[in-house]
Enzyme design. Sequence first.
Site, mmCIF file in Angstrom:
data_model
loop_
_atom_site.group_PDB
_atom_site.id
_atom_site.type_symbol
_atom_site.label_atom_id
_atom_site.label_comp_id
_atom_site.label_asym_id
_atom_site.label_seq_id
_atom_site.Cartn_x
_atom_site.Cartn_y
_atom_site.Cartn_z
ATOM 1 C CD GLN A 9 9.515 -4.857 -32.269
ATOM 2 O OE1 GLN A 9 8.527 -4.866 -32.497
ATOM 3 N NE2 GLN A 9 9.582 -3.607 -30.802
ATOM 4 C CB SER A 94 8.070 -12.501 -32.568
ATOM 5 O OG SER A 94 7.543 -11.537 -31.656
ATOM 6 C CG LEU A 95 7.179 -8.476 -36.222
ATOM 7 C CD1 LEU A 95 6.501 -8.110 -36.890
ATOM 8 C CD2 LEU A 95 7.582 -7.260 -35.936
ATOM 9 N NE ARG A 119 2.464 -10.515 -31.162
ATOM 10 C CZ ARG A 119 3.904 -9.646 -31.951
ATOM 11 N NH1 ARG A 119 4.213 -9.128 -32.254
ATOM 12 N NH2 ARG A 119 4.827 -11.282 -31.368
ATOM 13 C CG HIS A 204 8.210 -13.503 -27.311
ATOM 14 N ND1 HIS A 204 6.531 -13.487 -27.727
ATOM 15 C CD2 HIS A 204 8.391 -12.628 -28.039
ATOM 16 C CE1 HIS A 204 6.823 -13.341 -28.560
ATOM 17 N NE2 HIS A 204 8.009 -12.543 -29.132
ATOM 18 C CD GLN A 253 3.687 -14.882 -31.666
ATOM 19 O OE1 GLN A 253 3.497 -13.838 -31.582
ATOM 20 N NE2 GLN A 253 4.206 -14.941 -33.137
#
Length: 313
Positions: A9, A94-95, A119, A204, A253
């Site tokens: 992101q 991340s994603l 998500r 996170h 995660q």
Amino acid sequence: MRAFVFPGQGSQKVGMGKDLAEASPAAREVFEEVNEALLQNLSGMMAEGPEDELTLTQNAQPAIMANSIAVLRVLEREFGVRIADHASCVAGHSLGEYSALCAVGAFDLATTARLLKLRGRSMQAAVPVGEGTMAALLGADIESARALAEAAAGEGEVCEIANDNDPTQVVISGHRAAIERAVGMVKEHGIKRGMLLPVSAPFHCSLMQPAADRMADALSHTPPAAMALPVYANVTAGRVEDSEEERALLVEQVTGRVRWRESVMAMREDGVESFVELGGKVLVPMIGRIDKEAKTVSLISMEDCENFAKSLG
């Protein structure tokens, strides 16, 4: 050895994927399939905006993935470059870990898009708007960032390391008051600058537990297939070859630290010499700061893909 890596992101922008879709049927197919899976015109939002809609987590996450996979499909179909033949491993920020898993066949494209939509929604819903935020610490290493986070965390307030991006940039996440306190204390900890990030939720960190629970439920009904290549997981910075192990790590995660710096170092130690970023130019500068000897290339346009294919001989 070569790693294909996938951005997270912050790499979204209006116009992403537009030129590629106009130039390539393979790219158009990706965007159409994602639109169909999500029952929305996401590719239209990517191409034309509005920017505030595209920036929403639930839109940005599947959009960034779709853009990365469109680049991959162009490589495969237009130029005959198959990831299994030209990469030793994959990783994503991340994603981007979901994009990486889609690239190696753990999840199909429609499933990946739906998982990322969920998500994004779950992460947004985990903390009321305005209660949490994130900040980038520039000129911070992991030790100074950890000391700052511990000092800034108040009574019952969360301030945790979210992303260990490279030797000069760490991101913290948590309650807004604690993060703002941390930004005000950076000089005391030898950190050059603290900068609040324009994010809609504190990703996170432990405040994301409700989102982790939602993803655990969704992933329990979505078994991943075997992976064509190993992935380096964000939360362990280690090589994973078993898709069941990876499924558990995807749940961790959501609340866990993105250990990107350590992931790149682990890939380098395992023999990876070059990194190919698909669909963005966010990870390449980080990789350069982690290891100046690493070779990097970013693929976004049709021309980028063509030049990369030619470089493979």
